[in-house]
Design a protein around this motif. Structure first.
Motif, mmCIF file in Angstrom:
data_model
loop_
_atom_site.group_PDB
_atom_site.id
_atom_site.type_symbol
_atom_site.label_atom_id
_atom_site.label_comp_id
_atom_site.label_asym_id
_atom_site.label_seq_id
_atom_site.Cartn_x
_atom_site.Cartn_y
_atom_site.Cartn_z
ATOM 1 N N GLN A 1 0.813 -1.215 0.000
ATOM 2 C CA GLN A 1 0.000 0.000 0.000
ATOM 3 C C GLN A 1 0.850 1.270 0.000
ATOM 4 O O GLN A 1 0.316 2.379 -0.003
ATOM 5 C CB GLN A 1 -0.937 0.016 1.215
ATOM 6 C CG GLN A 1 -1.982 -1.092 1.217
ATOM 7 C CD GLN A 1 -1.397 -2.452 1.576
ATOM 8 O OE1 GLN A 1 -0.468 -2.551 2.382
ATOM 9 N NE2 GLN A 1 -1.930 -3.506 0.971
ATOM 10 N N PHE B 1 2.848 6.895 4.994
ATOM 11 C CA PHE B 1 3.370 6.499 3.693
ATOM 12 C C PHE B 1 4.862 6.805 3.619
ATOM 13 O O PHE B 1 5.350 7.742 4.262
ATOM 14 C CB PHE B 1 2.624 7.220 2.567
ATOM 15 C CG PHE B 1 1.206 6.767 2.401
ATOM 16 C CD1 PHE B 1 0.921 5.576 1.735
ATOM 17 C CD2 PHE B 1 0.154 7.508 2.907
ATOM 18 C CE1 PHE B 1 -0.395 5.140 1.580
ATOM 19 C CE2 PHE B 1 -1.152 7.081 2.763
ATOM 20 C CZ PHE B 1 -1.431 5.893 2.106
ATOM 21 N N GLU C 1 2.780 2.144 -6.669
ATOM 22 C CA GLU C 1 1.562 2.749 -7.231
ATOM 23 C C GLU C 1 1.031 3.881 -6.365
ATOM 24 O O GLU C 1 0.772 4.989 -6.850
ATOM 25 C CB GLU C 1 0.486 1.673 -7.412
ATOM 26 C CG GLU C 1 -0.747 2.178 -8.144
ATOM 27 C CD GLU C 1 -1.754 1.073 -8.431
ATOM 28 O OE1 GLU C 1 -2.872 1.398 -8.847
ATOM 29 O OE2 GLU C 1 -1.411 -0.115 -8.244
ATOM 30 N N ASN C 2 0.846 3.644 -5.069
ATOM 31 C CA ASN C 2 0.340 4.693 -4.189
ATOM 32 C C ASN C 2 1.351 5.821 -4.007
ATOM 33 O O ASN C 2 0.974 6.995 -3.891
ATOM 34 C CB ASN C 2 -0.034 4.112 -2.820
ATOM 35 C CG ASN C 2 -1.456 3.576 -2.795
ATOM 36 O OD1 ASN C 2 -2.231 3.803 -3.715
ATOM 37 N ND2 ASN C 2 -1.802 2.861 -1.742
ATOM 38 N N ARG D 1 1.067 7.996 -6.999
ATOM 39 C CA ARG D 1 -0.215 8.714 -6.998
ATOM 40 C C ARG D 1 -0.158 9.928 -6.065
ATOM 41 O O ARG D 1 -0.609 11.024 -6.419
ATOM 42 C CB ARG D 1 -1.334 7.772 -6.585
ATOM 43 C CG ARG D 1 -2.724 8.439 -6.619
ATOM 44 C CD ARG D 1 -3.816 7.499 -6.185
ATOM 45 N NE ARG D 1 -3.946 6.366 -7.094
ATOM 46 C CZ ARG D 1 -3.685 5.109 -6.777
ATOM 47 N NH1 ARG D 1 -3.266 4.806 -5.554
ATOM 48 N NH2 ARG D 1 -3.831 4.147 -7.652
#
Length: 296
Positions: A51, A191, A214-215, A218
């Motif tokens: 994630q 994150f 991916e995150n 983004r």
């Protein structure tokens, strides 16, 4: 840090990752580009959850046919297990060499006295056949000598270095906004990009896919980075309560609560300001803006 001081970082550990598939193996999982790591260049990198949440960070250093991962010793067993999970059928060997090698930190100017050095973050060379590099995260963190424990004190003598209190080094690291102690407390709490990996040269947005890519991409490209991990100065009271509120508005959470605390702060919250005493519920705190951090 003083020019002739050295700090023996006994709380750092070293994993050695090698084997036929080692380059591809690391490239597929870490945040930075392993192709940029060579005998003359090291990098800072992280390992994220799928994630994009922070799990581990480390410095990647070329060593013989493989790579050293210089990380906090408290998490080294966990990191070893995580790498083993990703290993699958890859031809990769992972060894914990923390009992054989040690990391020592020294002043940047001492590093630059070496004839084969350069004033370049991550620049890596040799001193008496042992690896020495300018910290890839921030040049004020100085250089790092990775050396066999048996050779340490002779090399320090030849460099005319005096062993000093390691707290001085970690005080500097805290003031620069680089968490290195109790990083386990950050796991899955934020994150990786919120750990300032981009500013500390820990992410390559041009490399191919990696775990959590991916995150991370983004958040970067959609300008959704609204929180940052920042060093906290406690002026008064206590921060046992991890929630920080100013005027009943939550501005962040304390994630590392030790003598060198860090908090995840909502940097776009109007109640938050750098370089201003903030009266929280149980404490008075201050956040100084790291000089390398660019925030609109």
């Amino acid at each position: 840090m003083k020019k002739n001081n050295v700090y023996i970082l006994e709380d750092r550990g070293l994993l050695y990752v090698s084997g036929y598939d080692v380059k591809e193996f690391l490239q597929n999982i870490i945040t930075n580009d392993i192709d940029a790591v060579s005998e003359n260049n090291s990098c800072f990198a992280g390992l994220l959850s799928p994630q994009g949440k922070y799990l581990y960070d480390f410095i990647v250093v070329k060593h013989k046919s493989g790579y050293f991962l210089d990380c906090e010793k408290k998490i080294i067993d966990e990191l070893y297990k995580q790498l083993t999970i990703y290993k699958l059928r890859s031809k990769v060997d992972i060894l914990n060499l923390s009992n054989e090698f040690v990391v020592a930190a020294l002043h940047k100017d001492k590093f630059l006295e070496l004839g084969n050095s350069k004033d370049q973050n991550g620049y890596t060379t040799k001193f008496r056949e042992d690896t020495i590099l300018l910290d890839p995260r921030h040049n004020e963190l100085g250089a790092r000598l990775i050396i066999n424990l048996e050779k340490l004190y002779l090399s320090l003598k030849k460099l005319n270095l005096q062993s000093s209190n390691v707290e001085e080094y970690y005080d500097l690291s805290h003031s620069l906004g680089v968490p290195q102690i109790d990083t386990k407390k950050l796991q899955n709490k934020l994150f990786g990009i919120e750990c300032n990996f981009e500013e500390l040269r820990g992410i390559d947005f041009k490399k191919g896919c990696y775990v959590g890519q991916e995150n991370t991409a983004r958040i970067k490209h959609k300008n959704k980075l609204s929180k940052r991990i920042l060093p906290l100065t406690l002026l008064e009271g206590n921060i046992d309560n991890e929630i920080l509120k100013v005027n009943n508005t939550e501005i962040g959470k304390v994630l590392i609560n030790n003598s060198k605390p860090f908090a995840l702060i909502k940097i776009k919250e109007k109640e938050f300001e750098f370089d201003k005493e903030l009266n929280c519920e149980n404490a008075k705190v201050l956040f100084k803006k790291p000089q390398w951090l660019s925030i609109i």
